[in-house]
Write a protein that holds these residues in place. Structure first.
Motif, PDB file in Angstrom:
ATOM      1  N   LEU A 175       0.859  -1.186   0.000  1.00 17.58           N
ATOM      2  CA  LEU A 175       0.000   0.000   0.000  1.00 17.58           C
ATOM      3  C   LEU A 175       0.893   1.233   0.000  1.00 17.58           C
ATOM      4  CD1 LEU A 175      -2.799   1.399   0.351  1.00 17.58           C
ATOM      5  CD2 LEU A 175      -2.467   1.172   2.823  1.00 17.58           C
ATOM      6  N   VAL A 176       0.718   2.103  -0.985  1.00 12.72           N
ATOM      7  CA  VAL A 176       1.498   3.338  -1.068  1.00 12.72           C
ATOM      8  C   VAL A 176       0.571   4.511  -0.750  1.00 12.72           C
ATOM      9  CG1 VAL A 176       2.978   4.800  -2.480  1.00 12.72           C
ATOM     10  CG2 VAL A 176       2.967   2.312  -2.841  1.00 12.72           C
ATOM     11  N   LEU A 177       0.930   5.270   0.275  1.00 14.40           N
ATOM     12  CA  LEU A 177       0.128   6.418   0.697  1.00 14.40           C
ATOM     13  C   LEU A 177       0.806   7.697   0.223  1.00 14.40           C
ATOM     14  CD1 LEU A 177      -0.687   5.318   4.364  1.00 14.40           C
ATOM     15  CD2 LEU A 177      -2.069   4.963   2.297  1.00 14.40           C
ATOM     16  N   ALA A 178       0.105   8.444  -0.608  1.00  8.85           N
ATOM     17  CA  ALA A 178       0.610   9.724  -1.114  1.00  8.85           C
ATOM     18  C   ALA A 178      -0.528  10.757  -1.059  1.00  8.85           C
ATOM     19  CB  ALA A 178       1.139   9.569  -2.535  1.00  8.85           C
ATOM     20  N   PRO A 179      -1.058  11.026   0.138  1.00 12.24           N
ATOM     21  CA  PRO A 179      -2.271  11.843   0.246  1.00 12.24           C
ATOM     22  C   PRO A 179      -2.023  13.341   0.247  1.00 12.24           C
ATOM     23  CG  PRO A 179      -1.632  11.125   2.426  1.00 12.24           C
ATOM     24  CD  PRO A 179      -0.626  10.511   1.457  1.00 12.24           C
ATOM     25  N   GLY A 180      -0.762  13.763   0.188  1.00 10.59           N
ATOM     26  CA  GLY A 180      -0.490  15.194   0.263  1.00 10.59           C
ATOM     27  C   GLY A 180      -0.567  15.702   1.685  1.00 10.59           C
ATOM     28  N   ILE A 181      -1.108  16.906   1.847  1.00  9.40           N
ATOM     29  CA  ILE A 181      -1.098  17.563   3.159  1.00  9.40           C
ATOM     30  C   ILE A 181      -2.505  17.836   3.665  1.00  9.40           C
ATOM     31  CG2 ILE A 181       1.129  18.705   2.851  1.00  9.40           C
ATOM     32  CD1 ILE A 181      -0.551  21.258   2.071  1.00  9.40           C
ATOM     33  N   ASP A 182      -2.600  18.000   4.976  1.00 10.16           N
ATOM     34  CA  ASP A 182      -3.736  18.627   5.639  1.00 10.16           C
ATOM     35  C   ASP A 182      -3.203  19.854   6.369  1.00 10.16           C
ATOM     36  OD1 ASP A 182      -5.648  16.862   4.750  1.00 10.16           O
ATOM     37  OD2 ASP A 182      -5.562  15.589   6.536  1.00 10.16           O
ATOM     38  N   PHE A 183      -4.112  20.692   6.863  1.00  9.86           N
ATOM     39  CA  PHE A 183      -3.714  21.901   7.575  1.00  9.86           C
ATOM     40  C   PHE A 183      -4.055  21.797   9.056  1.00  9.86           C
ATOM     41  CE2 PHE A 183      -4.770  23.550   3.255  1.00  9.86           C
ATOM     42  CZ  PHE A 183      -3.479  23.898   2.895  1.00  9.86           C
ATOM     43  N   LYS A 184      -3.200  22.361   9.881  1.00  7.97           N
ATOM     44  CA  LYS A 184      -3.523  22.480  11.295  1.00  7.97           C
ATOM     45  C   LYS A 184      -4.502  23.639  11.471  1.00  7.97           C
ATOM     46  CE  LYS A 184       0.825  20.513  12.965  1.00  7.97           C
ATOM     47  NZ  LYS A 184       2.048  20.714  13.786  1.00  7.97           N
ATOM     48  N   PRO A 185      -5.493  23.481  12.358  1.00 10.70           N
ATOM     49  CA  PRO A 185      -6.531  24.508  12.482  1.00 10.70           C
ATOM     50  C   PRO A 185      -5.998  25.813  13.075  1.00 10.70           C
ATOM     51  CG  PRO A 185      -6.781  22.825  14.185  1.00 10.70           C
ATOM     52  CD  PRO A 185      -5.714  22.333  13.255  1.00 10.70           C
ATOM     53  N   ILE A 186      -6.612  26.918  12.636  1.00  7.53           N
ATOM     54  CA  ILE A 186      -6.329  28.250  13.177  1.00  7.53           C
ATOM     55  C   ILE A 186      -7.653  28.844  13.632  1.00  7.53           C
ATOM     56  CG2 ILE A 186      -5.542  30.594  12.644  1.00  7.53           C
ATOM     57  CD1 ILE A 186      -3.635  29.406  10.603  1.00  7.53           C
ATOM     58  N   ASP A 187      -7.685  29.373  14.828  1.00  7.11           N
ATOM     59  CA  ASP A 187      -8.901  29.925  15.401  1.00  7.11           C
ATOM     60  C   ASP A 187      -9.496  31.001  14.487  1.00  7.11           C
ATOM     61  OD1 ASP A 187     -10.896  30.385  17.379  1.00  7.11           O
ATOM     62  OD2 ASP A 187      -9.766  32.120  18.110  1.00  7.11           O
ATOM     63  N   GLY A 188     -10.755  30.809  14.109  1.00  6.85           N
ATOM     64  CA  GLY A 188     -11.478  31.800  13.322  1.00  6.85           C
ATOM     65  C   GLY A 188     -11.273  31.731  11.822  1.00  6.85           C
ATOM     66  N   LEU A 189     -10.437  30.828  11.344  1.00  9.95           N
ATOM     67  CA  LEU A 189     -10.129  30.780   9.907  1.00  9.95           C
ATOM     68  C   LEU A 189     -11.216  30.019   9.152  1.00  9.95           C
ATOM     69  CD1 LEU A 189      -8.292  31.298   7.505  1.00  9.95           C
ATOM     70  CD2 LEU A 189      -6.947  29.292   8.176  1.00  9.95           C
ATOM     71  N   ASP A 190     -11.818  30.683   8.177  1.00  8.99           N
ATOM     72  CA  ASP A 190     -12.861  30.118   7.332  1.00  8.99           C
ATOM     73  C   ASP A 190     -12.359  30.161   5.889  1.00  8.99           C
ATOM     74  OD1 ASP A 190     -15.062  29.512   5.792  1.00  8.99           O
ATOM     75  OD2 ASP A 190     -16.434  30.884   6.795  1.00  8.99           O
ATOM     76  N   PHE A 191     -12.038  28.996   5.334  1.00 10.15           N
ATOM     77  CA  PHE A 191     -11.444  28.947   3.997  1.00 10.15           C
ATOM     78  C   PHE A 191     -12.417  29.396   2.903  1.00 10.15           C
ATOM     79  CE2 PHE A 191      -8.396  25.546   5.673  1.00 10.15           C
ATOM     80  CZ  PHE A 191      -7.370  26.455   5.803  1.00 10.15           C
ATOM     81  N   SER A 192     -13.701  29.412   3.178  1.00  4.88           N
ATOM     82  CA  SER A 192     -14.642  29.889   2.169  1.00  4.88           C
ATOM     83  C   SER A 192     -14.561  31.400   2.001  1.00  4.88           C
ATOM     84  CB  SER A 192     -16.075  29.491   2.545  1.00  4.88           C
ATOM     85  OG  SER A 192     -16.536  30.218   3.672  1.00  4.88           O
ATOM     86  N   LYS A 193     -13.934  32.080   2.971  1.00  3.22           N
ATOM     87  CA  LYS A 193     -13.760  33.530   2.916  1.00  3.22           C
ATOM     88  C   LYS A 193     -12.290  33.923   2.805  1.00  3.22           C
ATOM     89  CE  LYS A 193     -17.884  34.208   5.783  1.00  3.22           C
ATOM     90  NZ  LYS A 193     -18.402  34.715   7.068  1.00  3.22           N
ATOM     91  N   ILE A 194     -11.434  33.159   3.462  1.00  3.30           N
ATOM     92  CA  ILE A 194      -9.993  33.441   3.489  1.00  3.30           C
ATOM     93  C   ILE A 194      -9.276  32.248   2.856  1.00  3.30           C
ATOM     94  CG2 ILE A 194      -8.007  34.024   4.914  1.00  3.30           C
ATOM     95  CD1 ILE A 194     -10.246  36.107   5.000  1.00  3.30           C
ATOM     96  N   PRO A 195      -8.947  32.318   1.564  1.00  2.00           N
ATOM     97  CA  PRO A 195      -8.385  31.150   0.885  1.00  2.00           C
ATOM     98  C   PRO A 195      -6.920  30.896   1.248  1.00  2.00           C
ATOM     99  CG  PRO A 195      -8.477  33.018  -0.609  1.00  2.00           C
ATOM    100  CD  PRO A 195      -9.146  33.467   0.658  1.00  2.00           C
ATOM    101  N   HIS A 196      -6.574  29.619   1.229  1.00  3.94           N
ATOM    102  CA  HIS A 196      -5.165  29.240   1.346  1.00  3.94           C
ATOM    103  C   HIS A 196      -4.547  29.065  -0.041  1.00  3.94           C
ATOM    104  CE1 HIS A 196      -6.320  25.100   0.333  1.00  3.94           C
ATOM    105  NE2 HIS A 196      -7.268  25.168   1.257  1.00  3.94           N
ATOM    106  N   ALA A 197      -5.335  28.498  -0.983  1.00  5.70           N
ATOM    107  CA  ALA A 197      -4.865  28.236  -2.352  1.00  5.70           C
ATOM    108  C   ALA A 197      -3.571  27.436  -2.355  1.00  5.70           C
ATOM    109  CB  ALA A 197      -4.695  29.543  -3.132  1.00  5.70           C
ATOM    110  N   TRP A 198      -3.387  26.583  -1.353  1.00  2.00           N
ATOM    111  CA  TRP A 198      -2.198  25.732  -1.271  1.00  2.00           C
ATOM    112  C   TRP A 198      -2.518  24.305  -1.689  1.00  2.00           C
ATOM    113  CZ3 TRP A 198       1.535  28.614  -1.790  1.00  2.00           C
ATOM    114  CH2 TRP A 198       2.854  28.234  -1.525  1.00  2.00           C
ATOM    115  N   GLN A 199      -3.777  24.061  -1.997  1.00  2.00           N
ATOM    116  CA  GLN A 199      -4.246  22.890  -2.714  1.00  2.00           C
ATOM    117  C   GLN A 199      -5.000  23.470  -3.895  1.00  2.00           C
ATOM    118  OE1 GLN A 199      -6.292  21.491   0.728  1.00  2.00           O
ATOM    119  NE2 GLN A 199      -4.857  19.804   1.101  1.00  2.00           N
ATOM    120  N   ALA A 200      -4.427  23.333  -5.077  1.00  2.00           N
ATOM    121  CA  ALA A 200      -4.919  24.079  -6.234  1.00  2.00           C
ATOM    122  C   ALA A 200      -6.304  23.606  -6.658  1.00  2.00           C
ATOM    123  CB  ALA A 200      -3.932  23.943  -7.386  1.00  2.00           C
TER     124      ALA A 200
END
Length: 429
Positions: A135-160
């Protein structure tokens, strides 16, 4: 604006195969029937490459199944050039049709949710299970949570993908005057995916604002690290000379919280209001890796510890579970070209194991990255990693170690497309 035509870009992508790797160090006979089942999770530069090369080098030695939640992969490489309109997302979006048609890889669109390592079975959210020998796992990254951060309003754009589109829309609003203020971008603590990326993005946004008469809006770079972590010469010059008065670089800024509605970020040094706020949080290994207990949560490097001879987990040895790409925990940098190289070492090691052999004792992984600095100038960075048997780790070769372009120029900019086209073809075609 230096817009790359789709025809020109696709011509480059189709014409170049220079990154097709050297043949594996051990020649092997083709098998009439599969000797084992290999399941690969994640269809990015690591996962797609390992699936391809298992079949390219091994023929029918391995029955290969590639699993990804999405039908296509949108490349993070070149995605910053979508922000200023130089490229479109369609030009950096790849499906898995050629991997299926040319190499006989089975593609399953689904989300991997769990691993039964004792019985060697991968579980999917659909309820389907996939048995494996490796089994080869290549899932990329997840993000650690930041208080108050809503990606629908504040984009990271680090997963294209949609996040890239959202950030592009907000940047266009800043240029149009619909919103006012600075473009504020955060750089996560190292290690993180694509060490060049945040600094590249800051430069391209500064260049875009400058070319559109918005030099009154600054690009504020809030770096969690004590200094620039990649291409120090290039980006120091860009920040201090090319974009003097536009880019405001601030090191050792630790993000504490975000007010997503008002676009205000709070760090250990104060509050920063923004017209556009681009928060890239600290990274962690993909959920499938973390949930399987393959990460040492006490380690400074958040990736899963692996044996770099075959990328098998050292926390679950002899399990047939391998981790490559951003979620692996070697000292190698995290990026698409590195993942592509790791994938080939991993593929060769798995094929050797299916033949009853040992992995290559002296693997090397080369990594290069060509990147834009302005709309028509670029730079590059190159590193060679070699296996050190004394420490059983991958280390930078000495010489050359890491080599950086002495200057950003137009020639390097053109080479961005040759390099990326080679990598795209080597991975997905």
């Amino acid at each position: 604006m230096n817009v790359i035509s789709r025809r020109h870009f696709l011509k480059l992508a189709g014409a170049s195969t220079a990154l097709v790797a050297a043949v594996p160090t051990m020649l092997r006979a083709q098998s009439a029937t599969p000797k084992g089942r290999v399941v690969v999770v994640g269809g990015g530069f690591g996962g797609a490459t390992v699936a391809k090369y298992l079949r390219l080098w091994g023929g029918n030695s391995a029955a290969v199944t590639l699993v990804d939640a999405n039908p296509n992969h949108v490349s993070c490489i070149l995605s910053n050039m979508v922000l200023d309109g130089s490229l479109n997302l369609s030009q950096i979006t790849f499906n898995y049709a050629k991997l299926q048609q040319k190499y006989g890889i089975t593609f399953v669109q689904g989300k991997a949710t769990g691993i039964d390592s004792a019985n060697r079975v991968l579980k999917l959210s659909s309820g389907k299970t996939l048995p494996y020998e490796h089994l080869v796992l290549a899932p990329g990254i997840d993000f650690k949570p930041i208080d108050g951060l809503d990606f629908s309003k504040i984009p990271h754009a680090w997963q294209a993908g949609p996040q890239t589109t959202l950030l592009k829309q907000q940047l266009q609003q800043l240029v149009a005057g619909t919103v006012t203020g600075d473009f504020v971008i955060t750089v996560p603590p190292s290690p993180f995916r694509c060490p060049i990326g945040p600094y590249e993005r800051a430069c391209l946004v500064a260049d875009y604002l400058k070319r559109n008469g918005k030099s009154g809006s600054k690009v504020v770079v809030l770096d969690a690290n004590a200094s620039i972590v990649a291409e120090v010469v290039t980006f120091t010059k860009a920040f201090n000379q090319t974009f003097a008065g536009i880019i405001d670089y601030r090191p050792s800024e630790q993000v504490l919280s975000v007010d997503s509605n008002r676009r205000i970020i709070t760090t250990n040094k104060g509050e920063f209001p923004a017209g556009v706020l681009n928060v890239i949080p600290a990274h962690q290994a993909g959920a499938i890796v973390r949930n399987a207990g393959l990460v040492d949560l006490t380690a400074a490097n958040w990736g899963a510890p692996v044996n770099p001879l075959n990328y098998e987990s050292t926390l679950l040895p002899n399990s047939g579970i391998h981790i490559i790409g951003d979620s692996q925990g070697t000292a190698m940098s995290k990026g698409g070209h590195v993942a592509n190289g790791e994938a080939k070492v991993c593929a060769d090691a798995i094929l050797r194991a299916l033949d009853g052999g040992a992995p290559d004792p002296v693997p090397t992984v080369g990594a290069a990255c060509f990147n834009p600095v302005t709309a028509n100038t670029g730079s590059w960075l190159s590193t060679l990693f070699v296996y050190d048997p004394a420490t059983k780790t991958m280390v930078k070769a000495v010489p050359p170690g890491t080599v950086e372009a002495p200057v950003a120029n137009k020639d390097n900019f053109e080479k961005i497309f040759e390099w990326s086209a080679n990598l795209f073809a080597d991975t997905f075609a």
